[in-house]
Design a protein around this motif. Structure first.
Motif, PDB file in Angstrom:
ATOM      1  N   SER A 289      34.709  38.034  33.963  1.00 55.34           N
ATOM      2  CA  SER A 289      33.450  38.643  34.353  1.00 55.34           C
ATOM      3  C   SER A 289      33.716  39.832  35.268  1.00 55.34           C
ATOM      4  O   SER A 289      34.359  39.685  36.303  1.00 55.34           O
ATOM      5  CB  SER A 289      32.566  37.634  35.086  1.00 55.34           C
ATOM      6  N   PRO A 290      33.242  41.028  34.893  1.00 54.67           N
ATOM      7  CA  PRO A 290      33.454  42.192  35.767  1.00 54.67           C
ATOM      8  C   PRO A 290      32.727  42.062  37.091  1.00 54.67           C
ATOM      9  O   PRO A 290      32.999  42.801  38.032  1.00 54.67           O
ATOM     10  CB  PRO A 290      32.896  43.358  34.939  1.00 54.67           C
ATOM     11  N   LEU A 291      31.804  41.088  37.191  1.00 53.28           N
ATOM     12  CA  LEU A 291      31.085  40.887  38.440  1.00 53.28           C
ATOM     13  C   LEU A 291      31.931  40.146  39.466  1.00 53.28           C
ATOM     14  O   LEU A 291      31.654  40.189  40.659  1.00 53.28           O
ATOM     15  CB  LEU A 291      29.803  40.078  38.188  1.00 53.28           C
ATOM     16  N   LYS A 292      32.963  39.436  38.996  1.00 53.42           N
ATOM     17  CA  LYS A 292      33.703  38.547  39.883  1.00 53.42           C
ATOM     18  C   LYS A 292      35.190  38.862  39.975  1.00 53.42           C
ATOM     19  O   LYS A 292      35.949  38.112  40.561  1.00 53.42           O
ATOM     20  CB  LYS A 292      33.525  37.096  39.415  1.00 53.42           C
ATOM     21  N   ILE A 293      35.603  39.947  39.383  1.00 48.47           N
ATOM     22  CA  ILE A 293      37.019  40.309  39.479  1.00 48.47           C
ATOM     23  C   ILE A 293      37.123  41.780  39.838  1.00 48.47           C
ATOM     24  O   ILE A 293      36.373  42.617  39.321  1.00 48.47           O
ATOM     25  CB  ILE A 293      37.773  40.003  38.182  1.00 48.47           C
ATOM     26  N   THR A 294      38.013  42.080  40.722  1.00 47.21           N
ATOM     27  CA  THR A 294      38.189  43.456  41.181  1.00 47.21           C
ATOM     28  C   THR A 294      39.080  44.216  40.212  1.00 47.21           C
ATOM     29  O   THR A 294      40.178  43.777  39.899  1.00 47.21           O
ATOM     30  CB  THR A 294      38.820  43.482  42.589  1.00 47.21           C
ATOM     31  N   TYR A 295      38.582  45.345  39.735  1.00 46.53           N
ATOM     32  CA  TYR A 295      39.392  46.155  38.822  1.00 46.53           C
ATOM     33  C   TYR A 295      40.291  47.078  39.642  1.00 46.53           C
ATOM     34  O   TYR A 295      39.826  47.718  40.592  1.00 46.53           O
ATOM     35  CB  TYR A 295      38.505  46.973  37.900  1.00 46.53           C
ATOM     36  N   PRO A 296      41.574  47.130  39.308  1.00 49.29           N
ATOM     37  CA  PRO A 296      42.517  47.940  40.100  1.00 49.29           C
ATOM     38  C   PRO A 296      42.231  49.442  40.006  1.00 49.29           C
ATOM     39  O   PRO A 296      42.165  50.004  38.921  1.00 49.29           O
ATOM     40  CB  PRO A 296      43.878  47.593  39.477  1.00 49.29           C
ATOM     41  N   THR A 297      42.056  50.060  41.135  1.00 51.36           N
ATOM     42  CA  THR A 297      41.764  51.490  41.192  1.00 51.36           C
ATOM     43  C   THR A 297      42.949  52.311  40.690  1.00 51.36           C
ATOM     44  O   THR A 297      44.087  52.099  41.104  1.00 51.36           O
ATOM     45  CB  THR A 297      41.433  51.905  42.638  1.00 51.36           C
ATOM     46  N   GLY A 298      42.671  53.237  39.771  1.00 47.10           N
ATOM     47  CA  GLY A 298      43.713  54.127  39.271  1.00 47.10           C
ATOM     48  C   GLY A 298      44.707  53.476  38.321  1.00 47.10           C
ATOM     49  O   GLY A 298      45.745  54.060  38.018  1.00 47.10           O
ATOM     50  N   CYS A 299      44.415  52.292  37.838  1.00 51.79           N
ATOM     51  CA  CYS A 299      45.342  51.577  36.952  1.00 51.79           C
ATOM     52  C   CYS A 299      45.223  52.114  35.528  1.00 51.79           C
ATOM     53  O   CYS A 299      44.132  52.165  34.959  1.00 51.79           O
ATOM     54  CB  CYS A 299      45.032  50.084  36.993  1.00 51.79           C
ATOM     55  N   ILE A 300      46.343  52.532  34.945  1.00 51.23           N
ATOM     56  CA  ILE A 300      46.363  53.041  33.573  1.00 51.23           C
ATOM     57  C   ILE A 300      47.311  52.183  32.737  1.00 51.23           C
ATOM     58  O   ILE A 300      48.474  51.994  33.089  1.00 51.23           O
ATOM     59  CB  ILE A 300      46.808  54.512  33.517  1.00 51.23           C
ATOM     60  N   PHE A 301      46.798  51.669  31.618  1.00 53.40           N
ATOM     61  CA  PHE A 301      47.597  50.845  30.711  1.00 53.40           C
ATOM     62  C   PHE A 301      48.194  51.754  29.625  1.00 53.40           C
ATOM     63  O   PHE A 301      47.692  51.826  28.497  1.00 53.40           O
ATOM     64  CB  PHE A 301      46.726  49.755  30.086  1.00 53.40           C
TER      65      PHE A 301
END
Length: 441
Positions: A289-301
């Motif tokens: 859930s994008p509401l409950k997990i922090t997305y890493p800033t500047g992360c590129i896959f």
């Protein structure tokens, strides 16, 4: 006479023992595919078969009668094969004094150079069974699989240098040191499965495995005490985290060779490193859930070529936007509903905000789009589908499948198909496929 002659010839053919003429190695290979009780039963066929079963390299026993323990002991002591390839035991309450008997059976198996040991214990009451310490000091054991009703007390002297596969399913641990001691004693471990249910838990699980290639973790204990997981496996290629709720952290270090990762139900872990540490992955599936997990800033896959996202989480479409913008070389995109037989009851409707700029992967790499469980009644899903078709310039195939529908919904579904088919696609070569749903009446 011809009929009589034919009957005689048939009887002659049936009386021939064709199997006994086969090479012994082939006969043993055939017998190893049968249940052990059937293999032992062949001893009554002839003198040749009387002791042949003793050379079968695989033995499997299940406690379903009172003579079970006696049969296991006698069979193991009678076994003559130079190497016992596999020993599988399924035990229940019907087997008395399991600890004592198991200690003896394990000792015999180790003496027979056992390579695979599988133990499943199903107890309806009473304490769990302690695994024999002799199993932790084996030079030949390559596979160890333990299921249910088992307690691990692992000494620091544990040494299993040949062990490649270790599966621990609903096993109890004396303390966190038991897992650490076990892993440190397996320097060549390649496949590790750790599943904990509501009755077993660990506080701080540290997985340091220099040769590990596959790791699967499912922890339903919900982190009853503060703690978390630390994973250090430089050779890891396949990672599956099925559930990690209630823990404070999950640190994944030094995984530069990762090929595939699957993350499900880790929404309570807000540490952004769980995604940020997977930037080298090539195939990724997210049920978060994008509401409950922090997305890493500047992360590129930069290495990611295949992405799957579960569409049964609130505002999943926002996670999709973040991942599309962070995956410049994405070739395959899959949106998946695990239970497409049912409507998305309970999920709040929302508005999908399109990316400000068309993702780089849409312009130069994305070729395959699959949506399993597409719900044409939800506006955000229609918006996402339309956006992808309108902007993916190199898309070759887009496949949609929906939940089973009632016959009265056929016309509505047909209208939906026409709308998608009428979308002006960015790719002139895109082949649109609609898989036929199950019709309910």
């Amino acid at each position: 006479m011809e009929e009589c002659g034919g009957s005689l010839r048939e009887r002659d053919i049936m009386s021939e023992d064709r199997i006994s003429e086969l090479p012994e190695a082939l006969i043993l290979q055939i017998l190893s595919l049968l249940p052990t009780k059937d293999v032992i039963a062949t001893s009554v066929l002839s003198k040749q078969w009387g002791s042949l079963w003793k050379m079968v390299p695989k033995l499997e026993f299940e406690s379903n009668d009172q003579k079970f323990a006696e049969n296991v002991t006698r069979s193991l002591l009678s076994h003559k094969a130079p190497v016992l390839e596999s020993l599988q035991l399924k035990l229940s309450d019907k087997c008395d004094a399991i600890d004592v008997k198991l200690e003896r059976w394990a000792g015999i198996a180790i003496a027979r150079n056992v390579r695979e040991f599988v133990l499943k214990i199903f107890l309806s009451f009473g304490p769990s069974v302690t695994l024999p310490s002799s199993l932790f000091c084996s030079d030949t054991l390559e596979t160890l699989k333990l299921n249910n009703g088992i307690s691990l007390i692992v000494p620091c002297s544990a040494s299993m240098k040949s062990l490649r596969t270790l599966h621990l399913h609903c096993v109890r641990y004396k303390d966190d040191e038991s897992i650490r001691n076990l892993l440190s004693g397996c320097p060549n471990l390649e496949d590790f499965l750790l599943h904990l249910d509501y009755t077993e838990y660990a506080t701080n699980v540290i997985i340091v495995a220099p040769s590990l290639k596959r790791l699967s973790i499912c922890d339903y204990s919900r982190g009853v005490e503060p703690g978390g997981y630390v994973i250090n496996a430089p050779c890891l290629k396949y990672l599956h985290i099925g559930s990690l709720k209630g823990y404070e952290f999950c640190l994944i270090e030094n995984v530069q060779m990762l090929v595939e990762a699957r993350l499900r139900n880790v929404s309570d872990i807000v540490n952004e490193k769980i995604l940020g540490s997977l930037m080298s992955v090539k195939r990724l599936f997210l049920d978060l859930s994008p509401l409950k997990i922090t997305y890493p800033t500047g992360c590129i896959f930069y290495q990611l070529v295949s992405l799957g996202i579960c569409t049964r989480k609130e505002e999943w479409w926002n996670l999709l936007t973040l991942m599309l913008n962070s995956s410049p070389k994405l070739q395959v995109l899959k949106l998946i509903d695990y239970v497409p037989d049912y409507r998305k009851v309970g999920l709040v409707d929302g508005k999908w905000n399109e990316p400000k700029y068309v993702p780089e992967c849409f312009l130069s790499h994305l070729e395959t789009f699959v949506w399993t469980g597409y719900d044409w009644e939800r506006e955000e899903e229609k918006d996402v589908a339309t956006y992808i078709l309108k902007n993916a310039r190199l898309l070759k195939k887009a496949t949609f499948s929906t939940r089973p529908i009632y016959s009265k919904e056929l016309e509505e579904r047909r209208k939906m198909l026409n709308e998608l088919d009428g979308v002006v696609k960015a790719s002139n070569s895109c082949h649109l496929v609609f898989e036929s749903p199950k019709i309910l009446y």
